[in-house]
Design a protein around this motif. Structure first.
Motif, mmCIF file in Angstrom:
data_model
loop_
_atom_site.group_PDB
_atom_site.id
_atom_site.type_symbol
_atom_site.label_atom_id
_atom_site.label_comp_id
_atom_site.label_asym_id
_atom_site.label_seq_id
_atom_site.Cartn_x
_atom_site.Cartn_y
_atom_site.Cartn_z
ATOM 1 N N SER A 115 0.784 -1.231 0.000
ATOM 2 C CA SER A 115 0.000 0.000 0.000
ATOM 3 C C SER A 115 0.821 1.289 0.000
ATOM 4 O O SER A 115 0.415 2.281 -0.591
ATOM 5 N N GLY A 116 1.981 1.310 0.652
ATOM 6 C CA GLY A 116 2.724 2.566 0.736
ATOM 7 C C GLY A 116 3.420 2.977 -0.536
ATOM 8 O O GLY A 116 3.694 4.162 -0.752
ATOM 9 N N THR A 117 3.691 2.015 -1.399
ATOM 10 C CA THR A 117 4.524 2.324 -2.558
ATOM 11 C C THR A 117 3.827 3.223 -3.573
ATOM 12 O O THR A 117 4.473 4.033 -4.225
ATOM 13 N N TYR A 118 2.513 3.058 -3.733
ATOM 14 C CA TYR A 118 1.872 3.855 -4.771
ATOM 15 C C TYR A 118 1.754 5.324 -4.396
ATOM 16 O O TYR A 118 1.450 6.161 -5.240
ATOM 17 N N ILE A 119 1.995 5.670 -3.149
ATOM 18 C CA ILE A 119 2.115 7.085 -2.797
ATOM 19 C C ILE A 119 3.516 7.577 -3.144
ATOM 20 O O ILE A 119 3.708 8.710 -3.584
ATOM 21 N N LEU A 120 4.508 6.694 -2.975
ATOM 22 C CA LEU A 120 5.884 7.068 -3.301
ATOM 23 C C LEU A 120 6.042 7.351 -4.791
ATOM 24 O O LEU A 120 6.580 8.386 -5.183
ATOM 25 N N TYR A 121 5.580 6.407 -5.635
ATOM 26 C CA TYR A 121 5.754 6.658 -7.072
ATOM 27 C C TYR A 121 4.551 7.381 -7.667
ATOM 28 O O TYR A 121 4.549 7.683 -8.862
ATOM 29 N N GLY A 122 3.542 7.659 -6.854
ATOM 30 C CA GLY A 122 2.387 8.434 -7.299
ATOM 31 C C GLY A 122 2.568 9.901 -6.976
ATOM 32 O O GLY A 122 3.361 10.602 -7.597
ATOM 33 N N SER A 123 1.845 10.378 -5.960
ATOM 34 C CA SER A 123 1.835 11.809 -5.649
ATOM 35 C C SER A 123 3.223 12.361 -5.304
ATOM 36 O O SER A 123 3.603 13.443 -5.755
ATOM 37 N N ILE A 124 3.985 11.609 -4.495
ATOM 38 C CA ILE A 124 5.326 12.083 -4.128
ATOM 39 C C ILE A 124 6.216 12.153 -5.366
ATOM 40 O O ILE A 124 6.929 13.145 -5.593
ATOM 41 N N GLY A 125 6.182 11.108 -6.171
ATOM 42 C CA GLY A 125 6.970 11.104 -7.397
ATOM 43 C C GLY A 125 6.572 12.214 -8.351
ATOM 44 O O GLY A 125 7.420 12.856 -8.977
ATOM 45 N N ARG A 126 5.258 12.478 -8.457
ATOM 46 C CA ARG A 126 4.796 13.528 -9.362
ATOM 47 C C ARG A 126 5.302 14.906 -8.910
ATOM 48 O O ARG A 126 5.705 15.728 -9.720
ATOM 49 N N LEU A 127 5.273 15.157 -7.593
ATOM 50 C CA LEU A 127 5.737 16.452 -7.096
ATOM 51 C C LEU A 127 7.237 16.610 -7.305
ATOM 52 O O LEU A 127 7.713 17.672 -7.733
ATOM 53 N N LEU A 128 7.992 15.557 -7.026
ATOM 54 C CA LEU A 128 9.446 15.617 -7.218
ATOM 55 C C LEU A 128 9.801 15.820 -8.690
ATOM 56 O O LEU A 128 10.705 16.602 -9.020
ATOM 57 N N LEU A 129 9.083 15.134 -9.578
ATOM 58 C CA LEU A 129 9.347 15.318 -11.001
ATOM 59 C C LEU A 129 8.987 16.723 -11.460
ATOM 60 O O LEU A 129 9.673 17.293 -12.308
ATOM 61 N N ALA A 130 7.908 17.270 -10.918
ATOM 62 C CA ALA A 130 7.540 18.642 -11.280
ATOM 63 C C ALA A 130 8.644 19.617 -10.879
ATOM 64 O O ALA A 130 9.000 20.522 -11.649
ATOM 65 N N LEU A 131 9.205 19.437 -9.692
ATOM 66 C CA LEU A 131 10.309 20.288 -9.246
ATOM 67 C C LEU A 131 11.542 20.093 -10.121
ATOM 68 O O LEU A 131 12.207 21.061 -10.529
ATOM 69 N N PHE A 132 11.861 18.825 -10.411
ATOM 70 C CA PHE A 132 13.027 18.540 -11.247
ATOM 71 C C PHE A 132 12.877 19.164 -12.629
ATOM 72 O O PHE A 132 13.802 19.818 -13.140
ATOM 73 N N LEU A 133 11.724 18.951 -13.257
ATOM 74 C CA LEU A 133 11.523 19.435 -14.623
ATOM 75 C C LEU A 133 11.536 20.957 -14.695
ATOM 76 O O LEU A 133 12.043 21.534 -15.659
ATOM 77 N N THR A 134 10.976 21.611 -13.685
ATOM 78 C CA THR A 134 10.999 23.069 -13.661
ATOM 79 C C THR A 134 12.426 23.587 -13.544
ATOM 80 O O THR A 134 12.842 24.491 -14.288
ATOM 81 N N ALA A 135 13.189 23.020 -12.612
ATOM 82 C CA ALA A 135 14.586 23.429 -12.449
ATOM 83 C C ALA A 135 15.400 23.085 -13.693
ATOM 84 O O ALA A 135 16.240 23.882 -14.145
ATOM 85 N N PHE A 136 15.142 21.921 -14.262
ATOM 86 C CA PHE A 136 15.851 21.507 -15.470
ATOM 87 C C PHE A 136 15.572 22.480 -16.608
ATOM 88 O O PHE A 136 16.491 22.879 -17.347
ATOM 89 N N GLY A 137 14.298 22.852 -16.773
ATOM 90 C CA GLY A 137 13.946 23.792 -17.825
ATOM 91 C C GLY A 137 14.672 25.115 -17.678
ATOM 92 O O GLY A 137 15.204 25.657 -18.660
ATOM 93 N N CYS A 138 14.715 25.643 -16.453
ATOM 94 C CA CYS A 138 15.441 26.898 -16.203
ATOM 95 C C CYS A 138 16.926 26.729 -16.472
ATOM 96 O O CYS A 138 17.573 27.599 -17.062
ATOM 97 N N ALA A 139 17.476 25.601 -16.036
ATOM 98 C CA ALA A 139 18.920 25.385 -16.112
ATOM 99 C C ALA A 139 19.424 25.277 -17.540
ATOM 100 O O ALA A 139 20.538 25.712 -17.841
ATOM 101 N N VAL A 140 18.640 24.686 -18.440
ATOM 102 C CA VAL A 140 19.134 24.487 -19.804
ATOM 103 C C VAL A 140 18.677 25.575 -20.768
ATOM 104 O O VAL A 140 19.266 25.720 -21.843
ATOM 105 N N THR A 141 17.648 26.348 -20.405
ATOM 106 C CA THR A 141 17.111 27.353 -21.320
ATOM 107 C C THR A 141 17.845 28.678 -21.207
ATOM 108 O O THR A 141 18.308 29.237 -22.204
#
Length: 219
Positions: A115-141
Motif C-alpha cells: 500500500s505505501g509504494t503507490y504514494i511514493l511513485y504516485g503523488s510524491i513522485g509527481r511532485l518531485l518530477l515537477a520540481l526537477f523538470l521546472t529546475a531543469f527547464g530553467c537550467a538548460v534554457t
C-alpha cells in the motif's frame, strides 16, 4: 573536449534510461489479475537499471551547466538534487514491491498489495518530477545549454505532473485514471517521461557534434 565528452555521456545516460522505461511500462499491462513473479521482478529490474541511468543523466546535466554557465550552477544543482531524490524514492518503492513479491507464497499485484509504494511513485513522485523538470527547464534554457524546445517541453511536463499530485485522494484502483496508483498518474506519466527523456537524451548527445572544434586549415 571535456564538454563534448560530458554531452555525449549525459546523452547516452538519458537514452539508456528512456529505453529501459519504455520497455518497462508495457509489462504492467500484460495480465488482468495478479501477474506472475517473473513479470513483476523483470519490470522492477528494468526500472532499477533505468533509475541508475537517470542518476547519471541528472549528474551530467549539472556538470554541463557548471561548464557552460557557472552563474546558473545553483539551478543545475536544484535539478540534480530533485532528480536524485526522485530516483531514490522510486528505488525504495521498487525494493518494497520486489521484497513483497519474493516473500509471498502466491502471485500478488504489488501495485495494490504494497500500500505505501503507490504514494511514493504516485503523488510524491509527481511532485518531485515537477520540481526537477521546472529546475531543469530553467537550467538548460537561460544559459542556452540545450535547444529551447527542451526547456519549454520540460515546463509543460512539469505542469502535467503537478496536476496529478492530488490523485492520492481518489482511491487505489489501478484501472481508474486519476487514482493514487491509477494508470493515468503512474503508467501514462511514466510513458510521457520516457519519450521526453529519449528526445532530450538524443538532443544532448547530438549537441556534442555542434561543439566539435573545426579542423585547423592545412597550409
Amino acid at each position: 573536449m571535456n564538454d563534448i565528452i560530458a554531452r555525449r555521456a549525459t546523452g547516452l545516460a538519458g537514452i539508456t534510461a528512456a529505453v529501459c522505461f519504455i520497455i518497462e511500462v508495457p509489462l504492467y499491462f500484460l495480465y488482468s489479475g495478479p501477474p506472475p513473479d517473473a513479470n513483476v521482478l523483470t519490470r522492477l529490474l528494468i526500472g532499477i537499471v533505468a533509475l541508475a541511468a537517470l542518476i547519471l543523466f541528472v549528474t551530467g546535466v549539472r556538470e554541463l551547466i557548471k561548464q557552460v554557465s557557472p552563474a546558473y550552477e545553483w539551478i543545475g544543482t536544484v535539478a540534480f538534487a530533485t532528480g536524485l531524490v526522485y530516483a531514490t524514492v522510486t528505488l525504495v518503492s521498487s525494493g518494497l514491491e520486489a521484497g513483497a513479491v519474493i516473500a509471498a507464497d502466491h502471485p500478488i499485484d504489488p501495485t495494490i498489495t504494497v500500500s505505501g509504494t503507490y504514494i511514493l511513485y504516485g503523488s510524491i513522485g509527481r511532485l518531485l518530477l515537477a520540481l526537477f523538470l521546472t529546475a531543469f527547464g530553467c537550467a538548460v534554457t537561460r544559459p542556452n545549454v540545450l535547444p529551447r524546445w527542451v526547456g519549454r517541453s520540460a515546463y509543460v511536463l512539469a505542469a502535467v505532473n503537478l496536476a496529478f499530485v492530488p490523485s492520492l485522494f481518489f482511491g487505489n484502483t489501478p484501472a481508474h485514471f486519476y487514482a493514487a496508483n491509477g494508470w493515468g498518474s503512474t503508467a501514462l506519466m511514466g510513458a510521457l517521461l520516457s519519450y521526453w527523456l529519449l528526445a532530450v537524451g538524443i538532443s544532448t548527445y547530438r549537441s556534442a557534434a555542434r561543439r566539435t572544434p573545426a579542423p585547423a586549415p592545412v597550409l
